[in-house]
Design an enzyme around this catalytic site. Structure first.
Site, PDB file in Angstrom:
ATOM      1  N   ASP A  30       0.532  -6.923   4.662  1.00  0.00           N
ATOM      2  CA  ASP A  30       0.451  -6.161   3.414  1.00  0.00           C
ATOM      3  C   ASP A  30       1.731  -5.349   3.246  1.00  0.00           C
ATOM      4  O   ASP A  30       2.140  -4.620   4.164  1.00  0.00           O
ATOM      5  CB  ASP A  30      -0.766  -5.226   3.444  1.00  0.00           C
ATOM      6  CG  ASP A  30      -1.052  -4.626   2.078  1.00  0.00           C
ATOM      7  OD1 ASP A  30      -1.879  -5.190   1.344  1.00  0.00           O
ATOM      8  OD2 ASP A  30      -0.435  -3.593   1.738  1.00  0.00           O
ATOM      9  N   ILE A  31       2.371  -5.494   2.080  1.00  0.00           N
ATOM     10  CA  ILE A  31       3.624  -4.772   1.825  1.00  0.00           C
ATOM     11  C   ILE A  31       3.339  -3.280   1.736  1.00  0.00           C
ATOM     12  O   ILE A  31       2.424  -2.850   1.022  1.00  0.00           O
ATOM     13  CB  ILE A  31       4.276  -5.262   0.522  1.00  0.00           C
ATOM     14  CG1 ILE A  31       4.526  -6.772   0.592  1.00  0.00           C
ATOM     15  CG2 ILE A  31       5.591  -4.527   0.261  1.00  0.00           C
ATOM     16  CD1 ILE A  31       5.006  -7.374  -0.710  1.00  0.00           C
ATOM     17  N   ASN A  68       6.558  -0.537  -7.209  1.00  0.00           N
ATOM     18  CA  ASN A  68       6.419  -1.173  -8.526  1.00  0.00           C
ATOM     19  C   ASN A  68       6.559  -0.151  -9.646  1.00  0.00           C
ATOM     20  O   ASN A  68       7.236  -0.380 -10.656  1.00  0.00           O
ATOM     21  CB  ASN A  68       5.039  -1.844  -8.612  1.00  0.00           C
ATOM     22  CG  ASN A  68       5.140  -3.330  -8.860  1.00  0.00           C
ATOM     23  OD1 ASN A  68       6.232  -3.875  -8.954  1.00  0.00           O
ATOM     24  ND2 ASN A  68       4.011  -3.980  -8.957  1.00  0.00           N
ATOM     25  N   ASP A 115       8.248  -8.235  -8.463  1.00  0.00           N
ATOM     26  CA  ASP A 115       8.137  -9.683  -8.271  1.00  0.00           C
ATOM     27  C   ASP A 115       9.208 -10.179  -7.304  1.00  0.00           C
ATOM     28  O   ASP A 115       8.971 -11.085  -6.495  1.00  0.00           O
ATOM     29  CB  ASP A 115       8.275 -10.409  -9.612  1.00  0.00           C
ATOM     30  CG  ASP A 115       7.057 -10.220 -10.507  1.00  0.00           C
ATOM     31  OD1 ASP A 115       6.030  -9.722 -10.008  1.00  0.00           O
ATOM     32  OD2 ASP A 115       7.147 -10.564 -11.700  1.00  0.00           O
ATOM     33  N   GLU A 142      -0.235  -7.989  -3.226  1.00  0.00           N
ATOM     34  CA  GLU A 142       0.898  -7.824  -2.308  1.00  0.00           C
ATOM     35  C   GLU A 142       0.516  -8.185  -0.876  1.00  0.00           C
ATOM     36  O   GLU A 142       1.210  -7.824   0.074  1.00  0.00           O
ATOM     37  CB  GLU A 142       1.402  -6.375  -2.359  1.00  0.00           C
ATOM     38  CG  GLU A 142       0.439  -5.331  -1.834  1.00  0.00           C
ATOM     39  CD  GLU A 142      -0.505  -4.796  -2.909  1.00  0.00           C
ATOM     40  OE1 GLU A 142      -1.024  -3.686  -2.712  1.00  0.00           O
ATOM     41  OE2 GLU A 142      -0.708  -5.475  -3.932  1.00  0.00           O
TER      42      GLU A 142
END
Length: 357
Positions: free
Chosen positions: A214-215, A222, A231, A257
């Protein structure tokens, strides 16, 4: 188009644009198509999903619009393409069968003519009758040659068409299994791949590991830099993950994400090593804003690792990997946490998606 039809279409367009504006969703063609489809009511399942979102008090945003588009329109397009290619291939195969049936009919007719001539030959046959039989045989032979030549041409054309259709079918199948943004495997392919890998691990006694990724702070990133840069981050993570696995390993975008890697023939220790390599490779990359070459810093991610146990189901293996991912988030992010030594399920906290982001 009549005046009434034009007004109705114009109303749908205004509704779609209004929803784009309210959700601060970029007016990209795919998002306009999504909300225009919603405005028309042409897809009841899509409308039910968006209506439920509105009833909850939320408004579709960029991330949610992407998920909805992938689920309802992108997947539908790939499915339609698969159906179209399959239908064309079926028609071509039917045409080949028809040509073969016609050739068999002509062959049977030729055999009947030969049998008739054979039966008509006798010691007392006249020269005129013999010449007539010869003429008849020559005519039938010529007709058979013409038929065979036409069949060869049809089969050659069919072979070329079927080869082209097979390429189209392979391409459509591949496209239906890829995430459109990151170009790695999608959630559907992940689900099928995990089920298959677990079945093989159970059958052959081979190790199998699962890595969930998971980012870190993706929503904040964002909101700060915009969805186009977001993106770019997703594509960077996908590329890094894919380049650090090999062989039968499968990298997929699990959703939003979150990413996953299925590692067949990989034990727990080796899976931890793979996850750490991906983490380091990702952290080493510096992100640039393409439009300005502005340095935006480094992207990090948290990793959870679990390995297959006899009796596992896809849900149980996913649950353990997900708990490890949650623990990595609460250990300061940008780290790898494995299931060995982790708290037992009944003592582990439930994962809060907002807290984990």
């Amino acid at each position: 188009m009549s005046e009434q039809e034009f007004k109705r279409a114009f109303g749908y367009a205004n509704t779609a644009l209004d929803l784009l504006h309210r959700g601060r969703i970029p007016p990209y063609p795919q998002f306009y198509e999504l909300l225009y489809t919603y405005a028309t009511g042409a897809n009841p399942q899509l409308n039910a999903r968006i209506n439920a979102i509105f009833q909850s008090g939320a408004t579709p945003d960029h991330d949610l619009a992407t998920k909805l588009y992938d689920e309802f329109l992108k997947a539908h397009d790939a499915h339609e393409r698969l159906n179209s290619v399959s239908e064309r291939m079926s028609h071509r195969i039917e045409a080949v069968h028809d040509a073969i049936d016609a050739a068999l009919g002509n062959a049977n007719s030729f055999s009947a003519t030969l049998q008739s001539v054979t039966d008509g030959i006798s010691d007392a046959i006249s020269p005129e009758a013999l010449r007539e039989m010869a003429r008849q045989l020559l005519a039938e032979t010529q007709r058979m040659q013409d038929t065979n030549h036409k069949l060869e041409q049809k089969l050659e054309a069919a072979r070329d068409d079927l080869s082209a259709l097979q390429r189209d079918l392979d391409e459509a199948r591949k496209e239906s299994m890829l995430d459109p943004l990151t170009k790695i495997f999608n959630r559907k392919c992940f689900d099928e791949g995990l089920t298959k890998a677990m079945a093989e691990a159970a059958t052959y006694g081979e190790p199998l590991s699962l890595v969930m990724i998971d980012i870190d702070q993706f929503k904040q990133f964002n909101d700060t830099y915009g969805h186009q840069t977001g993106d770019q981050v997703l594509r960077l993570v996908a590329m890094t993950l894919k380049s650090n696995i090999k062989g039968k390993d499968l990298a997929a975008r699990y959703g939003g994400e979150e990413f996953a890697a299925i590692l067949p023939s990989t034990d727990y220790a080796a899976a931890l090593h793979v996850a750490e390599n991906v983490r380091k490779a990702l952290q080493a990359k510096e992100l640039l804003k393409r439009s300005t070459n502005e340095k935006l810093g480094r992207i990090t991610a948290s990793f959870g690792v679990a390995s297959y146990r006899p009796g596992d189901t896809p849900s149980s293996l996913l649950e353990r990997a997900d708990r490890c991912l949650y623990a990595a988030k609460h250990s300061g992010r940008n780290c790898v946490v494995g299931e060995i030594g982790l708290a037992a399920p009944e003592h582990a906290e439930k994962r809060d998606p907002q807290e984990a982001a």
